[in-house]
Scaffold this motif. Structure first.
Motif, short mmCIF file in Angstrom:
data_model
loop_
_atom_site.label_atom_id
_atom_site.label_comp_id
_atom_site.label_asym_id
_atom_site.label_seq_id
_atom_site.Cartn_x
_atom_site.Cartn_y
_atom_site.Cartn_z
N VAL A 200 0.86 -1.18 0.00
CA VAL A 200 0.00 0.00 0.00
C VAL A 200 0.90 1.23 0.00
O VAL A 200 1.76 1.38 0.87
CB VAL A 200 -0.94 0.01 1.22
N LEU A 201 0.70 2.12 -0.97
CA LEU A 201 1.56 3.28 -1.14
C LEU A 201 0.89 4.55 -0.64
O LEU A 201 -0.26 4.84 -0.98
CB LEU A 201 1.91 3.45 -2.62
N PHE A 202 1.62 5.31 0.17
CA PHE A 202 1.23 6.66 0.57
C PHE A 202 2.12 7.64 -0.20
O PHE A 202 3.31 7.76 0.08
CB PHE A 202 1.41 6.87 2.08
N GLU A 203 1.54 8.30 -1.20
CA GLU A 203 2.32 9.22 -2.02
C GLU A 203 2.67 10.50 -1.28
O GLU A 203 3.72 11.10 -1.52
CB GLU A 203 1.56 9.54 -3.31
N GLU A 204 1.80 10.93 -0.39
CA GLU A 204 2.06 12.11 0.44
C GLU A 204 1.80 11.74 1.90
O GLU A 204 0.79 12.14 2.50
CB GLU A 204 1.18 13.28 0.00
N PRO A 205 2.69 10.98 2.52
CA PRO A 205 2.46 10.52 3.88
C PRO A 205 2.67 11.65 4.90
O PRO A 205 3.35 12.65 4.60
CB PRO A 205 3.53 9.44 4.05
N PRO A 206 2.11 11.51 6.09
CA PRO A 206 2.41 12.49 7.14
C PRO A 206 3.88 12.38 7.55
O PRO A 206 4.51 11.34 7.38
CB PRO A 206 1.47 12.08 8.28
N SER A 207 4.42 13.47 8.06
CA SER A 207 5.84 13.48 8.45
C SER A 207 6.11 12.46 9.54
O SER A 207 7.20 11.89 9.62
CB SER A 207 6.26 14.88 8.91
N THR A 208 5.13 12.21 10.37
CA THR A 208 5.26 11.20 11.42
C THR A 208 3.88 10.71 11.81
O THR A 208 2.87 11.40 11.58
CB THR A 208 5.98 11.78 12.66
N PHE A 209 3.80 9.53 12.38
CA PHE A 209 2.54 8.99 12.90
C PHE A 209 2.87 8.12 14.11
O PHE A 209 3.95 7.53 14.20
CB PHE A 209 1.76 8.21 11.84
N ALA A 210 1.93 8.06 15.03
CA ALA A 210 2.17 7.36 16.30
C ALA A 210 1.60 5.94 16.31
O ALA A 210 2.11 5.07 17.03
CB ALA A 210 1.58 8.16 17.46
N GLN A 211 0.57 5.69 15.55
CA GLN A 211 -0.06 4.38 15.54
C GLN A 211 -0.70 4.13 14.17
O GLN A 211 -0.89 5.06 13.39
CB GLN A 211 -1.11 4.26 16.65
N TYR A 212 -1.02 2.89 13.92
CA TYR A 212 -1.59 2.54 12.62
C TYR A 212 -2.56 1.38 12.78
O TYR A 212 -2.56 0.66 13.79
CB TYR A 212 -0.50 2.18 11.62
N GLN A 213 -3.39 1.19 11.75
CA GLN A 213 -4.33 0.08 11.68
C GLN A 213 -4.28 -0.49 10.27
O GLN A 213 -4.37 0.25 9.29
CB GLN A 213 -5.75 0.54 12.00
#
Length: 322
Positions: A200-213
Protein backbone atom coordinates in the motif's frame (compact mmCIF):
# COMPACT_ATOMS: atom_id res chain seq x y z
CA UNK A 1 -103.20 45.57 -49.14
CA UNK A 2 -100.76 44.19 -51.66
CA UNK A 3 -98.26 46.81 -50.56
CA UNK A 4 -98.35 45.63 -46.93
CA UNK A 5 -98.04 41.98 -48.01
CA UNK A 6 -94.96 42.89 -50.05
CA UNK A 7 -93.32 44.71 -47.13
CA UNK A 8 -93.94 41.75 -44.80
CA UNK A 9 -92.40 39.38 -47.32
CA UNK A 10 -89.28 41.56 -47.70
CA UNK A 11 -88.96 41.75 -43.93
CA UNK A 12 -89.19 37.98 -43.59
CA UNK A 13 -86.64 37.51 -46.35
CA UNK A 14 -84.10 39.74 -44.60
CA UNK A 15 -84.63 37.93 -41.31
CA UNK A 16 -84.07 34.58 -42.92
CA UNK A 17 -80.84 35.84 -44.49
CA UNK A 18 -79.38 36.60 -41.04
CA UNK A 19 -80.03 33.02 -39.87
CA UNK A 20 -78.25 31.48 -42.88
CA UNK A 21 -74.89 33.10 -42.19
CA UNK A 22 -74.45 33.46 -38.40
CA UNK A 23 -71.18 34.77 -36.99
CA UNK A 24 -68.93 31.88 -35.87
CA UNK A 25 -68.91 31.16 -32.16
CA UNK A 26 -65.62 32.00 -30.37
CA UNK A 27 -64.33 29.03 -28.35
CA UNK A 28 -62.00 30.00 -25.49
CA UNK A 29 -59.14 27.50 -25.05
CA UNK A 30 -57.39 26.78 -21.79
CA UNK A 31 -53.72 27.78 -21.65
CA UNK A 32 -51.52 25.11 -23.25
CA UNK A 33 -49.62 23.22 -20.51
CA UNK A 34 -45.80 23.09 -20.80
CA UNK A 35 -45.44 19.35 -21.22
CA UNK A 36 -44.68 16.80 -23.89
CA UNK A 37 -48.41 16.03 -24.43
CA UNK A 38 -49.58 16.78 -27.99
CA UNK A 39 -53.21 18.02 -28.41
CA UNK A 40 -55.28 17.51 -31.58
CA UNK A 41 -56.72 20.90 -32.82
CA UNK A 42 -60.48 21.48 -32.35
CA UNK A 43 -62.47 20.86 -35.54
CA UNK A 44 -64.53 23.74 -37.06
CA UNK A 45 -68.10 23.49 -35.76
CA UNK A 46 -71.16 23.38 -37.97
CA UNK A 47 -73.82 26.05 -37.59
CA UNK A 48 -76.34 23.54 -36.30
CA UNK A 49 -74.12 21.78 -33.75
CA UNK A 50 -72.58 22.81 -30.46
CA UNK A 51 -68.78 22.29 -30.55
CA UNK A 52 -67.32 19.89 -27.99
CA UNK A 53 -63.78 20.01 -26.61
CA UNK A 54 -61.54 17.67 -28.54
CA UNK A 55 -60.03 14.79 -26.57
CA UNK A 56 -56.23 14.83 -26.78
CA UNK A 57 -54.74 11.74 -28.34
CA UNK A 58 -52.69 9.73 -25.84
CA UNK A 59 -49.00 10.37 -26.24
CA UNK A 60 -46.96 7.16 -26.12
CA UNK A 61 -44.34 7.05 -23.39
CA UNK A 62 -40.93 6.88 -25.05
CA UNK A 63 -38.64 4.03 -24.13
CA UNK A 64 -35.54 5.50 -22.55
CA UNK A 65 -32.27 3.90 -23.65
CA UNK A 66 -29.62 4.25 -20.92
CA UNK A 67 -26.69 6.38 -21.98
CA UNK A 68 -23.49 4.30 -21.87
CA UNK A 69 -21.21 5.34 -19.03
CA UNK A 70 -17.53 5.62 -19.86
CA UNK A 71 -15.27 6.38 -16.91
CA UNK A 72 -11.68 7.55 -17.28
CA UNK A 73 -9.35 6.11 -14.64
CA UNK A 74 -7.87 8.76 -12.34
CA UNK A 75 -4.74 8.70 -10.20
CA UNK A 76 -5.30 6.57 -7.10
CA UNK A 77 -8.30 4.69 -8.54
CA UNK A 78 -8.82 0.99 -7.94
CA UNK A 79 -11.29 -1.25 -9.71
CA UNK A 80 -13.11 -1.91 -6.45
CA UNK A 81 -13.35 1.80 -5.68
CA UNK A 82 -14.79 2.51 -9.13
CA UNK A 83 -17.28 -0.35 -8.68
CA UNK A 84 -18.41 1.08 -5.34
CA UNK A 85 -18.85 4.54 -6.86
CA UNK A 86 -21.14 3.26 -9.62
CA UNK A 87 -22.95 0.60 -7.58
CA UNK A 88 -21.81 -2.40 -9.63
CA UNK A 89 -19.53 -5.32 -8.87
CA UNK A 90 -15.82 -5.16 -9.64
CA UNK A 91 -16.19 -8.46 -11.51
CA UNK A 92 -18.84 -6.92 -13.81
CA UNK A 93 -16.51 -4.06 -14.78
CA UNK A 94 -13.61 -6.48 -15.19
CA UNK A 95 -15.64 -8.74 -17.49
CA UNK A 96 -17.15 -5.88 -19.54
CA UNK A 97 -13.70 -4.43 -20.25
CA UNK A 98 -11.72 -7.66 -20.68
CA UNK A 99 -9.43 -6.83 -17.74
CA UNK A 100 -7.15 -9.72 -16.79
CA UNK A 101 -5.43 -8.08 -13.82
CA UNK A 102 -7.64 -5.61 -11.88
CA UNK A 103 -4.59 -4.05 -10.24
CA UNK A 104 -3.12 -2.95 -13.56
CA UNK A 105 -5.63 -0.39 -14.73
CA UNK A 106 -3.87 2.68 -16.12
CA UNK A 107 -4.43 6.38 -15.50
CA UNK A 108 -6.49 7.74 -18.38
CA UNK A 109 -7.80 4.28 -19.35
CA UNK A 110 -11.48 4.42 -20.41
CA UNK A 111 -13.71 1.90 -18.67
CA UNK A 112 -17.22 0.94 -19.77
CA UNK A 113 -19.47 0.80 -16.71
CA UNK A 114 -22.21 -1.84 -17.20
CA UNK A 115 -25.74 -1.50 -15.90
CA UNK A 116 -26.12 -2.72 -12.30
CA UNK A 117 -27.55 -6.20 -12.11
CA UNK A 118 -30.45 -6.90 -9.79
CA UNK A 119 -28.20 -8.95 -7.53
CA UNK A 120 -25.39 -6.36 -7.52
CA UNK A 121 -25.14 -5.12 -3.99
CA UNK A 122 -22.97 -2.09 -3.44
CA UNK A 123 -20.03 -3.24 -1.34
CA UNK A 124 -19.46 -1.52 1.96
CA UNK A 125 -15.99 -0.71 3.16
CA UNK A 126 -16.28 -2.42 6.51
CA UNK A 127 -14.17 -5.21 7.97
CA UNK A 128 -14.96 -8.38 6.05
CA UNK A 129 -16.73 -11.18 7.95
CA UNK A 130 -14.52 -13.72 6.16
CA UNK A 131 -11.81 -14.78 8.64
CA UNK A 132 -8.50 -13.55 7.25
CA UNK A 133 -5.31 -12.67 9.09
CA UNK A 134 -3.13 -9.65 8.33
CA UNK A 135 0.46 -10.13 9.45
CA UNK A 136 4.10 -9.28 8.78
CA UNK A 137 3.41 -5.52 8.54
CA UNK A 138 6.31 -3.11 8.02
CA UNK A 139 6.75 0.44 6.74
CA UNK A 140 9.48 1.47 4.30
CA UNK A 141 10.30 5.08 3.38
CA UNK A 142 11.63 5.85 -0.09
CA UNK A 143 14.15 8.50 -1.21
CA UNK A 144 11.29 10.18 -3.12
CA UNK A 145 9.44 10.89 0.15
CA UNK A 146 6.72 8.28 -0.30
CA UNK A 147 5.87 5.56 2.21
CA UNK A 148 5.18 1.89 1.56
CA UNK A 149 3.25 -0.38 3.89
CA UNK A 150 4.10 -4.04 3.25
CA UNK A 151 2.53 -7.15 4.72
CA UNK A 152 0.57 -10.25 3.82
CA UNK A 153 -2.96 -11.59 4.12
CA UNK A 154 -3.39 -15.19 5.28
CA UNK A 155 -6.47 -17.37 4.71
CA UNK A 156 -7.08 -19.78 7.63
CA UNK A 157 -10.40 -20.98 6.19
CA UNK A 158 -11.27 -23.73 3.76
CA UNK A 159 -12.69 -21.56 0.95
CA UNK A 160 -10.60 -19.85 -1.72
CA UNK A 161 -10.99 -16.06 -1.57
CA UNK A 162 -10.93 -13.30 -4.20
CA UNK A 163 -11.33 -9.49 -4.43
CA UNK A 164 -8.78 -9.06 -1.65
CA UNK A 165 -8.36 -5.46 -0.52
CA UNK A 166 -6.32 -4.11 2.40
CA UNK A 167 -6.77 -0.72 4.06
CA UNK A 168 -4.05 1.06 6.03
CA UNK A 169 -4.88 3.93 8.42
CA UNK A 170 -2.27 6.19 10.06
CA UNK A 171 -3.08 8.04 13.32
CA UNK A 172 -1.44 10.56 15.60
CA UNK A 173 -0.91 10.05 19.35
CA UNK A 174 -4.46 11.26 20.11
CA UNK A 175 -6.03 8.79 17.69
CA UNK A 176 -6.88 11.30 14.97
CA UNK A 177 -6.72 9.93 11.44
CA UNK A 178 -3.82 11.38 9.45
CA UNK A 179 -3.96 9.36 6.24
CA UNK A 180 -5.70 6.34 4.76
CA UNK A 181 -5.00 4.25 1.66
CA UNK A 182 -6.22 0.93 0.28
CA UNK A 183 -4.97 -1.53 -2.35
CA UNK A 184 -5.51 -4.99 -3.77
CA UNK A 185 -3.18 -7.78 -2.80
CA UNK A 186 -0.41 -8.68 -5.25
CA UNK A 187 -2.24 -11.83 -6.39
CA UNK A 188 -5.94 -12.05 -7.26
CA UNK A 189 -6.92 -15.11 -5.23
CA UNK A 190 -6.00 -16.61 -1.88
CA UNK A 191 -6.22 -20.38 -1.44
CA UNK A 192 -6.93 -22.11 1.85
CA UNK A 193 -4.05 -21.93 4.38
CA UNK A 194 -2.01 -19.76 2.01
CA UNK A 195 -0.90 -16.14 2.13
CA UNK A 196 -0.47 -13.37 -0.44
CA UNK A 197 1.52 -10.14 -0.01
CA UNK A 198 0.21 -6.61 -0.29
CA UNK A 199 1.84 -3.23 -0.86
CA UNK A 200 0.00 0.00 0.00
CA UNK A 201 1.56 3.28 -1.14
CA UNK A 202 1.23 6.66 0.57
CA UNK A 203 2.32 9.22 -2.02
CA UNK A 204 2.06 12.11 0.44
CA UNK A 205 2.46 10.52 3.88
CA UNK A 206 2.41 12.49 7.14
CA UNK A 207 5.84 13.48 8.45
CA UNK A 208 5.26 11.20 11.42
CA UNK A 209 2.54 8.99 12.90
CA UNK A 210 2.17 7.36 16.30
CA UNK A 211 -0.06 4.38 15.54
CA UNK A 212 -1.59 2.54 12.62
CA UNK A 213 -4.33 0.08 11.68
CA UNK A 214 -4.13 -2.49 8.87
CA UNK A 215 -7.27 -4.45 8.04
CA UNK A 216 -8.86 -6.45 5.24
CA UNK A 217 -11.89 -4.59 3.91
CA UNK A 218 -12.75 -7.09 1.18
CA UNK A 219 -12.34 -10.86 0.89
CA UNK A 220 -15.01 -12.65 -1.14
CA UNK A 221 -15.40 -16.42 -1.57
CA UNK A 222 -14.46 -17.42 -5.11
CA UNK A 223 -17.58 -18.85 -6.74
CA UNK A 224 -18.35 -20.51 -10.04
CA UNK A 225 -15.69 -21.87 -12.37
CA UNK A 226 -13.12 -19.12 -12.80
CA UNK A 227 -10.14 -19.39 -15.15
CA UNK A 228 -7.57 -18.85 -12.42
CA UNK A 229 -4.80 -21.42 -12.62
CA UNK A 230 -2.45 -22.19 -9.72
CA UNK A 231 -0.70 -25.36 -10.87
CA UNK A 232 2.62 -23.54 -11.21
CA UNK A 233 5.75 -24.42 -9.21
CA UNK A 234 8.91 -22.30 -8.85
CA UNK A 235 12.01 -24.53 -8.96
CA UNK A 236 15.78 -24.07 -8.91
CA UNK A 237 15.39 -20.66 -7.27
CA UNK A 238 18.32 -18.62 -5.95
CA UNK A 239 18.94 -15.09 -4.66
CA UNK A 240 22.09 -13.10 -5.38
CA UNK A 241 23.01 -9.83 -3.70
CA UNK A 242 23.88 -7.33 -6.44
CA UNK A 243 24.45 -4.24 -4.27
CA UNK A 244 22.57 -1.25 -2.86
CA UNK A 245 20.13 -3.41 -0.89
CA UNK A 246 19.06 -5.17 -4.09
CA UNK A 247 18.77 -8.92 -4.63
CA UNK A 248 18.21 -10.78 -7.89
CA UNK A 249 15.89 -13.76 -7.48
CA UNK A 250 15.98 -16.20 -10.39
CA UNK A 251 14.85 -19.70 -11.23
CA UNK A 252 12.44 -21.73 -13.36
CA UNK A 253 8.65 -21.79 -13.32
CA UNK A 254 7.14 -25.18 -14.13
CA UNK A 255 3.56 -25.90 -15.17
CA UNK A 256 2.71 -29.05 -13.20
CA UNK A 257 -1.00 -29.09 -14.10
CA UNK A 258 -3.01 -30.60 -16.94
CA UNK A 259 -3.84 -27.32 -18.69
CA UNK A 260 -1.86 -24.69 -20.53
CA UNK A 261 -1.36 -21.39 -18.68
CA UNK A 262 -1.41 -17.78 -19.90
CA UNK A 263 -1.21 -14.29 -18.36
CA UNK A 264 1.32 -15.52 -15.81
CA UNK A 265 2.15 -13.27 -12.86
CA UNK A 266 5.07 -13.82 -10.54
CA UNK A 267 5.54 -12.29 -7.06
CA UNK A 268 8.71 -12.35 -4.95
CA UNK A 269 8.41 -11.44 -1.26
CA UNK A 270 11.36 -10.82 1.06
CA UNK A 271 11.16 -11.30 4.86
CA UNK A 272 13.39 -10.46 7.81
CA UNK A 273 14.08 -12.66 10.83
CA UNK A 274 10.84 -11.53 12.49
CA UNK A 275 8.85 -12.62 9.39
CA UNK A 276 8.01 -9.03 8.55
CA UNK A 277 7.67 -8.24 4.87
CA UNK A 278 10.62 -6.02 3.87
CA UNK A 279 10.03 -5.83 0.13
CA UNK A 280 8.16 -7.41 -2.74
CA UNK A 281 8.13 -7.35 -6.50
CA UNK A 282 5.47 -8.39 -8.98
CA UNK A 283 6.05 -8.98 -12.69
CA UNK A 284 4.35 -10.59 -15.67
CA UNK A 285 6.36 -13.20 -17.54
CA UNK A 286 7.13 -12.70 -21.20
CA UNK A 287 5.99 -16.18 -22.17
CA UNK A 288 2.56 -16.04 -23.82
CA UNK A 289 1.47 -19.61 -23.09
CA UNK A 290 3.20 -22.05 -20.75
CA UNK A 291 2.18 -25.52 -21.85
CA UNK A 292 1.45 -28.35 -19.45
CA UNK A 293 4.74 -29.87 -18.26
CA UNK A 294 6.84 -27.01 -19.68
CA UNK A 295 9.21 -24.63 -17.87
CA UNK A 296 10.24 -21.00 -18.36
CA UNK A 297 13.06 -19.02 -16.70
CA UNK A 298 12.54 -15.89 -14.63
CA UNK A 299 14.67 -13.26 -12.89
CA UNK A 300 13.39 -10.40 -10.71
CA UNK A 301 15.31 -7.73 -8.82
CA UNK A 302 13.94 -6.84 -5.40
CA UNK A 303 15.17 -3.97 -3.20
CA UNK A 304 14.93 -3.90 0.59
CA UNK A 305 16.33 -0.50 1.70
CA UNK A 306 15.78 -1.14 5.40
CA UNK A 307 16.55 -4.37 7.25
CA UNK A 308 18.27 -7.61 6.34
CA UNK A 309 16.60 -10.17 4.12
CA UNK A 310 16.44 -13.55 5.87
CA UNK A 311 14.32 -15.46 3.37
CA UNK A 312 12.20 -14.99 0.27
CA UNK A 313 9.14 -16.63 -1.26
CA UNK A 314 8.23 -16.93 -4.94
CA UNK A 315 4.55 -17.29 -5.89
CA UNK A 316 2.85 -17.56 -9.27
CA UNK A 317 -0.66 -17.28 -10.66
CA UNK A 318 -2.07 -17.53 -14.17
CA UNK A 319 -5.20 -18.04 -16.21
CA UNK A 320 -6.11 -21.35 -17.78
CA UNK A 321 -5.58 -21.02 -21.52
CA UNK A 322 -8.67 -21.82 -23.64
Amino acid sequence: MKKWILLIAISLTLSCGQLITPEPAIVKRSPTPTSAVTTIPTATSRPTATPKPATPAPTPTPTMTPTPIIYEVQSGDTLLGIAIEFGVSAEAIQTANGIIDPRRIQIGQPLFIPEPAEDDAQPTLTPTPVPVIVRGVSFQKTPQGTLWCFGEMMNPGSVTLSELVVEVNLYDAQGSLLASEAAFTQLDILASNQSVPFAVLFEEPPSTFAQYQVRAISATPLLGKPRYYLELRPIETSATFIGESTYRVSGQLENIGEHNAEAIKLVVTAYNEANEVLAQRQASLDVVVLRSGARTPFALDITAPEGTVARYVVQAQALRAP
